[in-house]
Design an enzyme around this catalytic site. Structure first.
Site, PDB file in Angstrom:
ATOM      1  N   HIS B  16      -6.321  11.651 -12.276  1.00  0.00           N
ATOM      2  CA  HIS B  16      -6.991  12.761 -11.991  1.00  0.00           C
ATOM      3  C   HIS B  16      -6.233  13.930 -11.533  1.00  0.00           C
ATOM      4  CE1 HIS B  16      -7.214  12.099  -7.333  1.00  0.00           C
ATOM      5  NE2 HIS B  16      -6.046  11.926  -7.630  1.00  0.00           N
ATOM      6  N   CYS B  35      -1.612  17.877  -5.571  1.00  0.00           N
ATOM      7  CA  CYS B  35      -2.560  17.029  -6.055  1.00  0.00           C
ATOM      8  C   CYS B  35      -3.251  17.804  -6.879  1.00  0.00           C
ATOM      9  CB  CYS B  35      -3.618  16.660  -4.922  1.00  0.00           C
ATOM     10  SG  CYS B  35      -3.029  15.488  -3.685  1.00  0.00           S
ATOM     11  N   HIS B  41      -2.126  13.535 -12.294  1.00  0.00           N
ATOM     12  CA  HIS B  41      -1.216  12.383 -11.883  1.00  0.00           C
ATOM     13  C   HIS B  41      -2.353  11.012 -11.675  1.00  0.00           C
ATOM     14  CE1 HIS B  41      -3.301  14.140  -8.228  1.00  0.00           C
ATOM     15  NE2 HIS B  41      -3.000  12.916  -7.834  1.00  0.00           N
ATOM     16  N   HIS B  43      -3.344   6.869  -9.988  1.00  0.00           N
ATOM     17  CA  HIS B  43      -3.397   5.984  -8.921  1.00  0.00           C
ATOM     18  C   HIS B  43      -3.831   4.592  -9.398  1.00  0.00           C
ATOM     19  CE1 HIS B  43      -2.925   9.467  -5.753  1.00  0.00           C
ATOM     20  NE2 HIS B  43      -3.998   9.911  -6.421  1.00  0.00           N
ATOM     21  N   ASP B  81     -11.764   2.649 -15.302  1.00  0.00           N
ATOM     22  CA  ASP B  81     -10.450   2.213 -15.635  1.00  0.00           C
ATOM     23  C   ASP B  81      -9.709   2.481 -16.639  1.00  0.00           C
ATOM     24  OD1 ASP B  81      -8.426   0.243 -14.966  1.00  0.00           O
ATOM     25  OD2 ASP B  81      -8.809  -1.167 -16.161  1.00  0.00           O
ATOM     26  N   HIS B  82      -8.231   3.018 -16.276  1.00  0.00           N
ATOM     27  CA  HIS B  82      -7.445   3.388 -17.377  1.00  0.00           C
ATOM     28  C   HIS B  82      -8.202   4.817 -18.030  1.00  0.00           C
ATOM     29  CE1 HIS B  82      -5.445  -0.005 -16.916  1.00  0.00           C
ATOM     30  NE2 HIS B  82      -4.383   0.353 -17.686  1.00  0.00           N
ATOM     31  N   GLU B 126      -7.136   5.135  -2.256  1.00  0.00           N
ATOM     32  CA  GLU B 126      -6.537   5.862  -3.393  1.00  0.00           C
ATOM     33  C   GLU B 126      -4.854   5.416  -3.363  1.00  0.00           C
ATOM     34  OE1 GLU B 126      -6.941  10.535  -4.172  1.00  0.00           O
ATOM     35  OE2 GLU B 126      -5.195  10.297  -2.892  1.00  0.00           O
TER      36      GLU B 126
END
Lengths: 141, 141, 141, 141, 141, 141
Positions: B16, B35, B41, B43, B81-82, B126
């Site tokens: 994100h 950010c 980047h 998480h 996810d992913h 996060e």
């Protein structure tokens, strides 16, 4: 005197994608599955760096861990934290950012920045369940 | 009979970037710092979903946690996810993917998929140090 | 709009001793046992600070967690990290440093430093097994 | 004065099986799946007990956590640690040992053993991902 | 038959200070920074002791872990838990209590208390991020 | 090229009892204590499997961890998850299910299912405090 191994753990957050640009889209999707997802995904990486040595009699230190933390920051974390591992990191240029390739690349970044023979192990957790460890090229001779 | 609260924890990994497209590049860099990093980047997110109710006398269950796990997968995890939270997720379209906004969006995905009044709390980490919790709009009446 | 709760976790390391100087040596040893040990002992404390609010539409933030981290550092951590809680900390003067008393004192340090009504909970782990939580004096009215 | 909540965490290891003896074998296998496995399975349970109160001015304690630990041991852990929850525990007689039913039964064991109004919450983790919480029958009035 | 390595983890809480009394105040402050803080600080230490051997055919044990726990308690934990590592511990007399020096001292306490050749590794975490490991003087021959 | 070690962690839940049927009831109770409890107890086991090798230049993988996860599931987890280790598992027939014996048996299950020389270590946590590691019979030659 006796060898003691000291470990410092740090974290960084990064995006990446497993993709071999020499191969077809189909090969990449077949081999890497969801890790090949086109618009990236990411992880909270946990990095553990182990240094070996005899404790200094004056300090009781193998290495001052605040110095080790600074070396890890300067040579690794500041280049990759909150970055895209495929696009943004000169020391990863041309490297598929699997956990295995990352520990070798991080070892190479750190081994020159620490006194000779000090670096013992680099371990990287991509997730709490998946990790890779590298003890350097001395295993291979 | 008495209310019991049951919680199921799941994980997902995503990329994100905090970015408000109605604002200037300078505003975004100033407000979001690293950010806002351009190439994303990511998480390892940890999601905790809590459901409230009276245990069923026949099963001892408030809810079958394998069913809750499946509901979370179908309505949340398989979509994110992913993935890239800014680009790939229809239910996050137009939403800045801060942890706060994510817990509200995930609540909205789950509240319609569970029996009325069952969903109690959505918590999202996060990182192990940063999290947000949401107890739904009933707090506001 | 809806209230979201965000939590930031930080660590500090300190020495302390449970001792009531208005009482006899025997009373202290009987009541506090090994926690009264004369030459101090210590802990890696884990502090979790929760702030409540409606996410800002421009940022998606209840509070910028890097600002919250700085407020916690300035008003709490820099005064108590690597210190003796009985001897070195002005805001703990005259307070027996039990985990219960520490969360109330830390709440008082933070509540004035954050916008009114924002602070929701202070939780402190003395060890992974022992913790205390405080939601402020508003519970009492 | 202000209410503070203190929590003590303990562990126990037990075997169990989800099974309703008033129902058929087929019903049990269909509803409980592998949790109905005939020859039992087991867990490392993590139990968190929270007590509420105003800290005593002489001690700084809501409750002496070593006393709370002893109460939990005497009334809960010594009856269920290294036991079969379906066969060996008088206070679970006739109860399907779901996590939901266990937190209610553990609450009932502890509420009489602690000063009136002190017990606030019992939380039990069956696994790190699955847990149940109970705040007592006062929620129901 | 094959060597298996078994590990038992225990905890203790202690105060300490990094200070070399043969050096000046300025040297100590410069080298040890906040770890030299005059009135001590402290940690929740986590100690992991690994023993190597061939499992006994009658028991399946390399060592009965409840016996290992008792040996660690008698020779290490009861001397240092809730103590000041600089002032209170005979086996640390004259030793700067760095994590490196502590693992060597703890190894020496345990190696004589266990059957010859059994002790394999002592690992000590000062914090979850900082640790030291020692495999004994046999590495040095 | 250099050896990298990759580790995958999985979980399973099982009942067991330490009991040597060739010995008397009294011997078993004396040697195994509460671990000999007649009606079984159980654990959330955590299994870590480490594979060694040189990363493949095309993939960056020592082994595809989703394949390793599947191998562990097929050869270990599906046989022992939600089972009784003394009664239900053919590959544990006649074996006292101590953590030591379990890591050797799990090694034997996995070593034939992985390419020769790949399997490096099997580690099993019975609880977060108690674990065993096995590096295979090659240590013994």
């Amino acid at each position: 005197m006796s060898t003691v191994y000291v470990t410092r753990e740090v974290n960084f957050n990064a995006a990446h994608r497993l993709h071999n640009s020499a191969k077809s889209v189909e090969w990449n999707q077949s081999v890497f599955g969801k890790c090949n997802s086109e618009n990236w995904h990411g992880h909270n990486y946990t990095l553990q760096v182990t240094v070996a040595g005899v404790p200094d009699p004056d300090t009781g230190y193998v290495i001052d861990l605040s110095i080790l933390k600074q070396v890890i920051h300067d040579h690794v974390v500041r280049h990759i934290d909150h970055k895209n591992l495929n696009l943004d990191v000169p020391f990863l240029d041309g490297i598929i950012p699997s956990t295995e390739n990352l520990v070798v690349a991080i070892w190479n970044q750190l081994s020159n920045a620490l006194p000779s023979g000090k670096l013992y192990c680099v371990r990287l957790f991509e997730t709490p369940r998946n990790s890779a460890e590298y003890f350097g090229p001395i295993n291979e001779t």
